[in-house]
Design a protein around this motif. Structure first.
Motif, short mmCIF file in Angstrom:
data_model
loop_
_atom_site.label_atom_id
_atom_site.label_comp_id
_atom_site.label_asym_id
_atom_site.label_seq_id
_atom_site.Cartn_x
_atom_site.Cartn_y
_atom_site.Cartn_z
N ALA A 1 0.81 -1.21 0.00
CA ALA A 1 0.00 0.00 0.00
C ALA A 1 0.85 1.26 0.00
O ALA A 1 0.32 2.37 -0.08
CB ALA A 1 -0.93 0.01 1.21
N GLY A 2 2.18 1.11 0.12
CA GLY A 2 3.06 2.26 0.09
C GLY A 2 3.52 2.75 1.45
O GLY A 2 4.19 3.79 1.54
N ALA A 3 3.20 2.03 2.52
CA ALA A 3 3.67 2.43 3.85
C ALA A 3 5.17 2.22 3.94
O ALA A 3 5.71 1.25 3.41
CB ALA A 3 2.94 1.65 4.93
N GLN A 4 5.84 3.12 4.65
CA GLN A 4 7.30 3.15 4.62
C GLN A 4 7.89 3.24 6.02
O GLN A 4 7.25 3.73 6.95
CB GLN A 4 7.78 4.36 3.82
CG GLN A 4 7.29 4.42 2.39
CD GLN A 4 7.68 5.70 1.69
OE1 GLN A 4 8.38 6.54 2.25
NE2 GLN A 4 7.24 5.85 0.45
N GLY A 5 9.13 2.79 6.14
CA GLY A 5 9.93 3.01 7.34
C GLY A 5 9.65 2.05 8.46
O GLY A 5 8.75 1.20 8.39
#
Length: 277
Positions: A155-159
């Motif tokens: 979904a594009g979640a990062q870090g």
């Protein structure tokens, strides 16, 4: 006194080897969990999170996690190991959010930030936003195994705290989403804006809209709050990922000294715990 003798002898014998078999009966699993946790906590007292995870601690942590993973699939056996109850329930909850990943996806793993540094970051965030350190540590553990899993989600979640870009722009305080210090402060900022610490459950539901996720985070954070060894136990646990052909371990003790930092394994989705704690 008699009961302490077998435990002492087991601890003196050292940690289990990498592929040591697990007991198949309730009494054996209860005894194995007790002596493994005692051995791990003794190793943690020597290590105290300074530097790389010692092999002794890593071997005990691997065996402890393997016991928890087994108990999560054997509810009747799990009842006989009450000391592992919160971890077993948390794993069962997160397993319901987990699905296998296609074989062409790749997961990247690396060394997390040093444990003492993470504790400082959690403490700073607690002072600034009122969100307890152990809650932030539990999210960090569930989301990325303290930053050991380096992928963006599908979904594009990062870090290390897994922020979607729009949410990070609103609550990331101008920091770097991939920096553990900035990510932890951003998570505390987001939780505080959504009701924490007064309504922590509501805030966690905004972080990930699943009651199973919330329950798992609260179980891990509760154990870390009660048990001074728990944070470093979790920190030492290796990463397992779920593939179409089953679970594979991608970090932790090896027979050789070399550990690959990249594996051709599935990528993490926002509500699927790739590290399957």
């Amino acid at each position: 006194m008699r009961a302490a003798v077998p435990l002492l002898l087991a601890l003196l014998a050292g940690p289990p080897v990498v592929d040591a078999p697990l007991p198949g009966d309730a009494a054996g699993l209860r005894a194995a969990y007790t002596r493994t946790t005692a051995g791990l906590d003794t190793a943690i007292d020597r290590w105290q999170g300074r530097g790389a995870i010692p092999r002794e601690a890593g071997l005990y942590a691997l065996y402890q996690e393997r016991i928890v993973r087994l108990l999560a699939t054997r509810p009747r056996l799990a009842k006989a190991v009450p000391a592992a109850r919160s971890d077993v329930l948390a794993r069962q909850e997160l397993l319901k959010l987990t699905a296998p990943y296609p074989p062409h996806k790749q997961v990247k793993v690396g060394a997390p930030a040093p444990a003492p540094a993470l504790r400082r970051f959690y403490a700073e965030a607690q002072r600034r936003f009122g969100v307890r350190w152990n809650v932030l540590a539990a999210i960090n553990f569930v989301e990325s195994r303290f930053g050991a899993v380096r992928n963006d989600s599908v979904a594009g979640a990062q870090g290390p705290m897994q922020f979607l870009p729009a949410t990070w722009r609103a609550y990331g305080l101008g920091g770097d989403v991939h920096d553990p210090h900035d990510a932890i402060l951003g998570a505390a900022s987001y939780l505080h804006a959504n009701g924490a610490p007064n309504d922590l459950r509501r805030a966690l539901l905004r972080y990930n809209h699943s009651s199973l996720y919330v329950d798992a985070v609260l179980r891990y954070s509760g154990r870390m709050g009660r048990n001074r060894h728990a944070f470093l136990e979790y920190y030492a646990w290796p990463v397992f990922v779920r593939t179409a052909s089953g679970w594979r371990r991608v970090t932790g003790p090896r027979r050789s000294a070399q550990v690959s930092q990249n594996s051709n394994l599935p990528q993490r989705s926002r509500q699927q715990a790739i590290s399957s704690p």
